[in-house]
Enzyme design. Sequence first.
Site, PDB file in Angstrom:
ATOM      1  N   THR A 219      -5.220   6.369   7.555  1.00  0.00           N
ATOM      2  CA  THR A 219      -4.397   6.004   8.582  1.00  0.00           C
ATOM      3  C   THR A 219      -4.673   4.411   8.708  1.00  0.00           C
ATOM      4  O   THR A 219      -4.111   3.943   9.612  1.00  0.00           O
ATOM      5  CB  THR A 219      -4.955   6.636   9.858  1.00  0.00           C
ATOM      6  OG1 THR A 219      -6.348   6.680  10.240  1.00  0.00           O
ATOM      7  CG2 THR A 219      -4.713   8.341   9.876  1.00  0.00           C
ATOM      8  N   GLY A 220      -5.718   3.864   7.851  1.00  0.00           N
ATOM      9  CA  GLY A 220      -6.255   2.437   8.047  1.00  0.00           C
ATOM     10  C   GLY A 220      -4.916   1.593   8.000  1.00  0.00           C
ATOM     11  O   GLY A 220      -4.034   2.003   7.209  1.00  0.00           O
ATOM     12  N   CYS A 221      -4.560   0.302   8.530  1.00  0.00           N
ATOM     13  CA  CYS A 221      -4.039  -0.558   8.350  1.00  0.00           C
ATOM     14  C   CYS A 221      -4.021  -1.626   7.295  1.00  0.00           C
ATOM     15  O   CYS A 221      -3.176  -2.450   6.902  1.00  0.00           O
ATOM     16  CB  CYS A 221      -3.360  -1.316   9.703  1.00  0.00           C
ATOM     17  SG  CYS A 221      -2.832  -0.380  10.954  1.00  0.00           S
ATOM     18  N   ILE A 222      -5.052  -1.601   6.789  1.00  0.00           N
ATOM     19  CA  ILE A 222      -5.324  -2.421   5.786  1.00  0.00           C
ATOM     20  C   ILE A 222      -5.971  -1.858   4.408  1.00  0.00           C
ATOM     21  O   ILE A 222      -6.494  -1.117   4.374  1.00  0.00           O
ATOM     22  CB  ILE A 222      -6.253  -3.450   6.216  1.00  0.00           C
ATOM     23  CG1 ILE A 222      -6.361  -4.713   5.153  1.00  0.00           C
ATOM     24  CG2 ILE A 222      -7.513  -3.210   6.719  1.00  0.00           C
ATOM     25  CD1 ILE A 222      -6.702  -5.996   5.693  1.00  0.00           C
TER      26      ILE A 222
ATOM     27  N   MET B 157       0.766  -1.242  -0.010  1.00  0.00           N
ATOM     28  CA  MET B 157       0.071  -0.115  -0.112  1.00  0.00           C
ATOM     29  C   MET B 157       0.818   1.414   0.049  1.00  0.00           C
ATOM     30  O   MET B 157       0.345   2.303  -0.303  1.00  0.00           O
ATOM     31  CB  MET B 157      -0.848  -0.094   1.216  1.00  0.00           C
ATOM     32  CG  MET B 157      -1.990  -0.853   1.266  1.00  0.00           C
ATOM     33  SD  MET B 157      -3.386  -0.493   2.311  1.00  0.00           S
ATOM     34  CE  MET B 157      -2.298  -0.610   4.089  1.00  0.00           C
TER      35      MET B 157
END
Lengths: 156, 105
Positions: free
Chosen positions: B102-105, A33
Amino acid sequence: MFEEKDRHLCIICSKGTLDMAYPGLVLANAALMEGIDATLFFTFWGLDMITKSKMTHLKVSPIGNPSMGIPNAVGGLPGMTNIATTMMKREIHKLDFPDIDEFLEMIVDAGGKLYACKMSMDMMHLDGEDLFDGVKAVVGATEFMEMSEDAQILFI
Amino acid sequence: MTTKEIAGKTIHFDDSGFMADAKEWNNEVAVELAAEIGINPLTEMHWQVIEFCRQDFLANGDAPNVRRITKQAGIPTKQLYKLFPKGPAKKAAYVSGLKKPTGCI
């Protein structure tokens, strides 16, 4: 901020328990990502993560794990591993993290590369047919050294 | 906080380099922000992602992560990485005029 990065992360996954499977997948996916190349190498029990018959049945054991707060004598009772696993899976789903197979698919779709360790495959009498379709190849340790040249390596 | 002239408007950026005020955004700003990070032109599929990100941000206050975009907007992971290569959630948020996700996935 969005400059092209020449960074490569290699993660060696060596554990087959549910709690030790996620960190490698989360980090590989996070790397992708961020525009960082990610390679995953599955060895020893980590092969369970990419073995079709096992990957969706990984478990977490309450035995010998002080972090869980369950005394070993209780954790050893029949069914406790399944209870602990169900509870952990529930929490994982609450955070909207996918199951192992779907997670691996996401990683492959994002450009991550999966490799299985040849020695572990031989030891566990597995062949290519037993593995998740997204696995690129079965390679030896020396090949892993070649592909991880200049990469950052994480052993989990 | 910095400001930049984009598409004839003064746009404020936060310390992470993302737009500080989503209300300053419009389609012309999106086109320029996208071109600046090498995404040119914006296709219909890009707009679909941008629209979803904007709506989700207005509803939840956070820029959506990759999984949210793929699941909720129905854009396959592979496609999303093609549309916004090397950093899909961040780039989609940037072009959509939102804060850094800010998400981890």
